[in-house]
Structures are given as C-alpha cells and as structure tokens.
Scaffold this motif. Structure first.
Motif, PDB file in Angstrom:
ATOM      1  N   CYS A  29      -0.116   7.954  -7.474  1.00  0.00           N
ATOM      2  CA  CYS A  29       0.666   9.190  -7.360  1.00  0.00           C
ATOM      3  C   CYS A  29       0.285  10.002  -6.122  1.00  0.00           C
ATOM      4  CB  CYS A  29       0.524  10.029  -8.623  1.00  0.00           C
ATOM      5  SG  CYS A  29      -1.138  10.616  -8.926  1.00  0.00           S
ATOM      6  N   VAL A  30      -0.891   9.770  -5.560  1.00  0.00           N
ATOM      7  CA  VAL A  30      -1.331  10.495  -4.364  1.00  0.00           C
ATOM      8  C   VAL A  30      -1.029   9.680  -3.117  1.00  0.00           C
ATOM      9  CG1 VAL A  30      -3.326  11.452  -3.164  1.00  0.00           C
ATOM     10  CG2 VAL A  30      -3.096  11.759  -5.616  1.00  0.00           C
ATOM     11  N   ALA A  31      -1.374   8.413  -3.151  1.00  0.00           N
ATOM     12  CA  ALA A  31      -1.066   7.455  -2.084  1.00  0.00           C
ATOM     13  C   ALA A  31      -1.505   7.916  -0.695  1.00  0.00           C
ATOM     14  CB  ALA A  31       0.423   7.121  -2.088  1.00  0.00           C
ATOM     15  N   GLY A  32      -2.629   8.610  -0.600  1.00  0.00           N
ATOM     16  CA  GLY A  32      -3.168   9.006   0.700  1.00  0.00           C
ATOM     17  C   GLY A  32      -2.486  10.195   1.354  1.00  0.00           C
ATOM     18  N   ASP A  33      -1.546  10.832   0.673  1.00  0.00           N
ATOM     19  CA  ASP A  33      -0.843  11.986   1.227  1.00  0.00           C
ATOM     20  C   ASP A  33      -1.751  13.219   1.157  1.00  0.00           C
ATOM     21  OD1 ASP A  33       1.079  13.787   2.130  1.00  0.00           O
ATOM     22  OD2 ASP A  33       1.971  14.029   0.138  1.00  0.00           O
ATOM     23  N   PRO A  34      -2.122  13.795   2.309  1.00  0.00           N
ATOM     24  CA  PRO A  34      -3.023  14.956   2.302  1.00  0.00           C
ATOM     25  C   PRO A  34      -2.490  16.145   1.499  1.00  0.00           C
ATOM     26  CG  PRO A  34      -2.834  14.079   4.514  1.00  0.00           C
ATOM     27  CD  PRO A  34      -1.825  13.357   3.668  1.00  0.00           C
ATOM     28  N   GLY A  35      -1.199  16.365   1.500  1.00  0.00           N
ATOM     29  CA  GLY A  35      -0.618  17.464   0.733  1.00  0.00           C
ATOM     30  C   GLY A  35      -0.820  17.288  -0.764  1.00  0.00           C
ATOM     31  N   ARG A  36      -0.651  16.075  -1.241  1.00  0.00           N
ATOM     32  CA  ARG A  36      -0.860  15.794  -2.665  1.00  0.00           C
ATOM     33  C   ARG A  36      -2.343  15.867  -3.025  1.00  0.00           C
ATOM     34  NH1 ARG A  36       3.337  10.808  -3.687  1.00  0.00           N
ATOM     35  NH2 ARG A  36       5.222  12.061  -3.525  1.00  0.00           N
ATOM     36  N   MET A  37      -3.204  15.395  -2.122  1.00  0.00           N
ATOM     37  CA  MET A  37      -4.641  15.501  -2.365  1.00  0.00           C
ATOM     38  C   MET A  37      -5.048  16.965  -2.446  1.00  0.00           C
ATOM     39  SD  MET A  37      -6.477  12.493  -0.161  1.00  0.00           S
ATOM     40  CE  MET A  37      -5.512  12.584   1.331  1.00  0.00           C
ATOM     41  N   ARG A  38      -4.479  17.779  -1.570  1.00  0.00           N
ATOM     42  CA  ARG A  38      -4.772  19.219  -1.564  1.00  0.00           C
ATOM     43  C   ARG A  38      -4.366  19.842  -2.890  1.00  0.00           C
ATOM     44  NH1 ARG A  38      -2.187  24.052  -0.571  1.00  0.00           N
ATOM     45  NH2 ARG A  38      -3.374  25.576   0.617  1.00  0.00           N
ATOM     46  N   THR A  39      -3.195  19.481  -3.398  1.00  0.00           N
ATOM     47  CA  THR A  39      -2.720  20.008  -4.673  1.00  0.00           C
ATOM     48  C   THR A  39      -3.661  19.641  -5.814  1.00  0.00           C
ATOM     49  OG1 THR A  39      -0.441  19.823  -3.896  1.00  0.00           O
ATOM     50  CG2 THR A  39      -0.759  20.007  -6.265  1.00  0.00           C
ATOM     51  N   LEU A  40      -4.276  18.499  -5.729  1.00  0.00           N
ATOM     52  CA  LEU A  40      -5.197  18.036  -6.762  1.00  0.00           C
ATOM     53  C   LEU A  40      -6.569  18.699  -6.666  1.00  0.00           C
ATOM     54  CD1 LEU A  40      -5.742  15.900  -9.028  1.00  0.00           C
ATOM     55  CD2 LEU A  40      -6.524  14.395  -7.203  1.00  0.00           C
ATOM     56  N   VAL A  41      -7.081  18.895  -5.442  1.00  0.00           N
ATOM     57  CA  VAL A  41      -8.464  19.335  -5.241  1.00  0.00           C
ATOM     58  C   VAL A  41      -8.606  20.852  -5.139  1.00  0.00           C
ATOM     59  CG1 VAL A  41     -10.411  19.216  -3.640  1.00  0.00           C
ATOM     60  CG2 VAL A  41      -9.134  17.158  -4.199  1.00  0.00           C
ATOM     61  N   TRP A  42      -7.679  21.552  -4.515  1.00  0.00           N
ATOM     62  CA  TRP A  42      -7.840  22.993  -4.252  1.00  0.00           C
ATOM     63  C   TRP A  42      -8.119  23.807  -5.518  1.00  0.00           C
ATOM     64  CZ3 TRP A  42      -8.294  20.863  -0.013  1.00  0.00           C
ATOM     65  CH2 TRP A  42      -8.229  21.495   1.218  1.00  0.00           C
ATOM     66  N   PRO A  43      -7.475  23.559  -6.646  1.00  0.00           N
ATOM     67  CA  PRO A  43      -7.813  24.354  -7.845  1.00  0.00           C
ATOM     68  C   PRO A  43      -9.276  24.185  -8.279  1.00  0.00           C
ATOM     69  CG  PRO A  43      -5.714  23.264  -8.154  1.00  0.00           C
ATOM     70  CD  PRO A  43      -6.298  22.722  -6.886  1.00  0.00           C
ATOM     71  N   MET A  44      -9.894  23.056  -7.976  1.00  0.00           N
ATOM     72  CA  MET A  44     -11.298  22.857  -8.326  1.00  0.00           C
ATOM     73  C   MET A  44     -12.230  23.662  -7.429  1.00  0.00           C
ATOM     74  SD  MET A  44     -11.774  18.904  -9.378  1.00  0.00           S
ATOM     75  CE  MET A  44     -10.891  18.129  -8.045  1.00  0.00           C
ATOM     76  N   LEU A  45     -11.728  24.193  -6.335  1.00  0.00           N
ATOM     77  CA  LEU A  45     -12.555  24.961  -5.408  1.00  0.00           C
ATOM     78  C   LEU A  45     -12.545  26.457  -5.711  1.00  0.00           C
ATOM     79  CD1 LEU A  45     -11.601  23.150  -2.082  1.00  0.00           C
ATOM     80  CD2 LEU A  45     -13.545  22.711  -3.577  1.00  0.00           C
ATOM     81  N   SER A  46     -11.934  26.854  -6.796  1.00  0.00           N
ATOM     82  CA  SER A  46     -11.902  28.276  -7.139  1.00  0.00           C
ATOM     83  C   SER A  46     -13.287  28.744  -7.577  1.00  0.00           C
ATOM     84  CB  SER A  46     -10.889  28.544  -8.246  1.00  0.00           C
ATOM     85  OG  SER A  46     -11.381  28.054  -9.473  1.00  0.00           O
ATOM     86  N   SER A  47     -13.600  29.986  -7.297  1.00  0.00           N
ATOM     87  CA  SER A  47     -14.904  30.548  -7.645  1.00  0.00           C
ATOM     88  C   SER A  47     -15.168  30.484  -9.136  1.00  0.00           C
ATOM     89  CB  SER A  47     -14.992  32.005  -7.189  1.00  0.00           C
ATOM     90  OG  SER A  47     -14.946  32.076  -5.800  1.00  0.00           O
ATOM     91  N   ARG A  48     -14.160  30.756  -9.915  1.00  0.00           N
ATOM     92  CA  ARG A  48     -14.344  30.769 -11.372  1.00  0.00           C
ATOM     93  C   ARG A  48     -14.775  29.392 -11.878  1.00  0.00           C
ATOM     94  NH1 ARG A  48     -10.015  32.134 -16.055  1.00  0.00           N
ATOM     95  NH2 ARG A  48     -11.549  32.372 -17.689  1.00  0.00           N
ATOM     96  N   PHE A  49     -14.193  28.337 -11.366  1.00  0.00           N
ATOM     97  CA  PHE A  49     -14.561  26.986 -11.790  1.00  0.00           C
ATOM     98  C   PHE A  49     -15.950  26.610 -11.293  1.00  0.00           C
ATOM     99  CE2 PHE A  49     -14.658  22.384 -10.987  1.00  0.00           C
ATOM    100  CZ  PHE A  49     -14.501  21.931 -12.283  1.00  0.00           C
ATOM    101  N   LEU A  50     -16.241  26.896 -10.034  1.00  0.00           N
ATOM    102  CA  LEU A  50     -17.514  26.481  -9.438  1.00  0.00           C
ATOM    103  C   LEU A  50     -18.703  27.272  -9.967  1.00  0.00           C
ATOM    104  CD1 LEU A  50     -16.434  25.900  -5.749  1.00  0.00           C
ATOM    105  CD2 LEU A  50     -16.891  24.182  -7.505  1.00  0.00           C
ATOM    106  N   GLN A  51     -18.472  28.439 -10.548  1.00  0.00           N
ATOM    107  CA  GLN A  51     -19.565  29.265 -11.051  1.00  0.00           C
ATOM    108  C   GLN A  51     -19.826  29.073 -12.532  1.00  0.00           C
ATOM    109  OE1 GLN A  51     -18.659  33.254  -9.816  1.00  0.00           O
ATOM    110  NE2 GLN A  51     -19.032  32.809  -7.676  1.00  0.00           N
ATOM    111  N   GLN A  52     -19.327  27.995 -13.103  1.00  0.00           N
ATOM    112  CA  GLN A  52     -19.615  27.694 -14.502  1.00  0.00           C
ATOM    113  C   GLN A  52     -21.108  27.444 -14.658  1.00  0.00           C
ATOM    114  OE1 GLN A  52     -17.487  27.266 -17.231  1.00  0.00           O
ATOM    115  NE2 GLN A  52     -15.780  28.003 -16.025  1.00  0.00           N
ATOM    116  N   PRO A  53     -21.750  28.042 -15.643  1.00  0.00           N
ATOM    117  CA  PRO A  53     -23.176  27.792 -15.840  1.00  0.00           C
ATOM    118  C   PRO A  53     -23.417  26.343 -16.276  1.00  0.00           C
ATOM    119  CG  PRO A  53     -22.305  29.150 -17.615  1.00  0.00           C
ATOM    120  CD  PRO A  53     -21.211  28.992 -16.613  1.00  0.00           C
TER     121      PRO A  53
END
Length: 78
Positions: A29-53
């Motif tokens: 579903c991603v097939a190396g497309d940077p835009g699709r990879m961005r859609t998948l990864v960017w939500p994981m970079l949110s402060s709320r997710f990364l600051q989970q204890p």
C-alpha cells in the motif's frame, strides 16, 4: 490501547516497551511513495505519543522521509 498494553506488561514484569519501526517503504500500500510513508509515520512523531511513560521508539526510516522532515517548519521539529 498503548497504556493498557503497558499496564499488562508491567504486571508480568516488564518495565518498558520498545517500539521498532522499520521497512515502512516496502508494504504494497506504500510502495516507496514518500507521501504515503509520511502519512504513516508523521502521527507517530507527535509529542503526546513520544512522551508516553515507559515507551522507547526507534525509527529506521528511509532517506526520503529525512528529506521531507528537513523541509518542515520549526514547529514540526519542536
């Protein structure tokens, strides 16, 4: 859901959880497309997710996403 998983793992003796993200460029579903990879990864970079204890995140991302991240504004990097 992640909080529930952490609580269950603590009950069986694990103190932390490590999340390893690799090969985001390979699924059909991603097939190396940077835009699709961005859609998948960017939500994981949110402060709320990364600051989970008790959560450590290791991202093994393709170079194309590094180029996209470099083009983001300063608020993204904070």
């Amino acid at each position: 859901m992640l909080d529930r998983l952490t609580r269950v793992l603590q009950c069986v003796g694990y103190g932390a959880t490590t999340l390893l993200v690799d090969r985001v460029d390979e699924p059909a579903c991603v097939a190396g497309d940077p835009g699709r990879m961005r859609t998948l990864v960017w939500p994981m970079l949110s402060s709320r997710f990364l600051q989970q204890p008790g959560l450590a995140v290791k991202l093994l991302l393709p170079r194309e996403l590094g180029d996209l991240a470099a083009r983001e504004d300063g608020s993204f990097h904070r």
